[in-house]
Design a protein around this motif. Structure first.
Motif: not given
Length: 435
Positions: A130-133, A159-163, A186-192
């Motif tokens: 799940v993106p978070g940009g 997974a979704s990026p930490p904010q 659920v993981y706080a991680m994003g991108g490649a």
């Protein structure tokens, strides 16, 4: 605002249309080396690499990459009632529509004692991104999780990026919706790095490898998906969003303008394309675009997208030429707002999702239609499908033959195995009747 492509008086071939379609200047191949380095870093250093990457790209350092259960519970409790109500209604609709995407088992009896069964087996474990940009996407939690659950996937990681705004935590609304759907991993991680973590696992945080990765993301997410194919399955290499509207002078110019703006607000590289056979109508849409772009919250972003090479006003002679152009473009989102909508729909071959009529805007599909909004972008609709329950299913054939049924086809097997110079194939059948 929109550059003009004038096809009137011409009949381009299929290859010429492909060369004419507007595209964003994105190149997944250019991101492969960077994505590979990030994935390798996660494979080598695990959680430490994910934390460092979060600090580098998301400007946030999560206290722990795996979200604690109490944080998920608190996020669910904190969901505002009107948000929770809207999400619950969306879940219900997406679940109902997803059930229709699960094929029924089929049994084919080819002769007495000769049966081939078709079954659809879910993958055992998936990683959902799940993106978070530039925006927050709790709706993407629903669109990823619900089809996987309907398909029967037993193990779901998200997974979704930490904010930065939330101290390195996953956005609380994303976490709350995950908890609402019963997702506890659920993981706080994003991108490649997140895609690599899904594919290869991170033992130090209890993240086991998955069998399929799904969900939209930026060009580095798309590059990472390409790199991990062969280790795990993927849905598609998602890129910037796009909308193509086929409209004639029976359409409402303001509705069309509003729909183009609604997708352009996602990203400066988003594509907004209007195809019409009515120049006067096109002028009215441009007029309404100017007003709507000036008034919308993300005006600068929208204007950049509208003025980009990927967006255009396409003038055509008739409906047939309009649908030919749409099929060449292969839109993620296709809207049809014409007098004879069914005739246009009958000619459409390539589209991620199709919205017919002036009260079926793309934003309906983004949230509450019941359809899925994770769709092929960048022309991939010419050969790929959107996310669905079927994404998480594998067709398997189960073969059941008795001795008499095998004896009946034994001569054909012997002939074909001899023709292919693979005699042991025929011998494996003959052995069953040699006694």
């Amino acid at each position: 605002m929109l550059r003009t492509i004038d096809l009137r008086g011409t009949r381009p071939s299929a290859s010429e249309l492909l060369a004419l379609v507007p595209r964003a200047a994105t190149d997944v191949t250019a991101a492969l080396d960077g994505a590979r380095a990030l994935i390798d870093d996660v494979r080598d250093r695990g959680e430490a690499a994910l934390v460092d990457q979060a600090e580098r790209f998301d400007r946030a350092r999560p206290a722990a990459v795996r979200v604690p259960p109490e944080e998920l519970a608190a996020a669910l409790e904190a969901l505002e009632p009107h948000i929770r109500s809207a999400i619950e209604a969306t879940i219900e609709r997406v679940r109902a529509a997803s059930r229709a995407q699960v094929p029924a088992p089929r049994r084919t009896e080819l002769a007495n004692g000769a049966v081939v069964e078709q079954r659809w087996q879910p993958v055992g474990r998936v990683g959902l991104y799940v993106p978070g940009g530039k925006a927050v996407y709790p709706s993407s939690v629903v669109m990823n999780v619900v089809p996987a659950q309907v398909a029967g996937v037993g193990s779901i990681a998200l997974a979704s990026p930490p904010q930065e705004a939330f101290g390195g935590r996953v956005h609380p609304v994303v976490a709350g919706v995950a908890a609402l759907l019963g997702v506890t991993e659920v993981y706080a991680m994003g991108g490649a790095g997140a895609i690599g973590a899904f594919a290869y696992g991170v033992p130090g945080i209890g993240l086991e490898p998955v069998q399929r990765v799904t969900g939209p993301g930026n060009v580095f997410v798309a590059a990472a998906k390409r790199l991990v194919q062969g280790v795990t399955g993927i849905d598609a290499e998602a890129g910037p969003t796009d909308i193509l509207v086929i409209a004639d002078d029976s359409a409402d110019a303001d509705f069309v303008a509003a729909d183009l703006v609604s997708q352009a607000e996602h990203d400066e590289l988003a594509a907004a394309v209007l195809v019409t056979d009515a120049p006067g109508f096109a002028a009215r849409v441009i007029e309404r675009l100017e007003a709507r772009v000036a008034a919308t919250k993300h005006s600068t972003r929208v204007r950049t997208a509208m003025e980009g090479a990927q967006s255009a006003l396409v003038l055509v002679d008739d409906l047939d030429q309009a649908t030919d152009f749409a099929n060449a473009f292969g839109p993620e989102h296709l809207e049809i707002q014409v007098r004879h909508a069914d005739a246009a729909l009958a000619r459409i071959e390539n589209a991620g999702a199709i919205f017919v009529g002036d009260h079926s805007p793309v934003s309906l599909g983004d949230y509450a239609a019941g359809s899925n909004h994770v769709l092929p972008t960048g022309g991939q609709a010419r050969y790929a499908a959107g996310l669905s329950a079927a994404t998480f299913l594998r067709p398997q054939q189960v073969v059941r033959y008795d001795a008499d049924a095998l004896r009946e086809v034994a001569p054909a097997i012997a002939a074909l195995s001899a023709a292919e110079d693979l005699p042991a194939h025929g011998e494996a059948v003959a052995a069953r009747f040699a006694r």
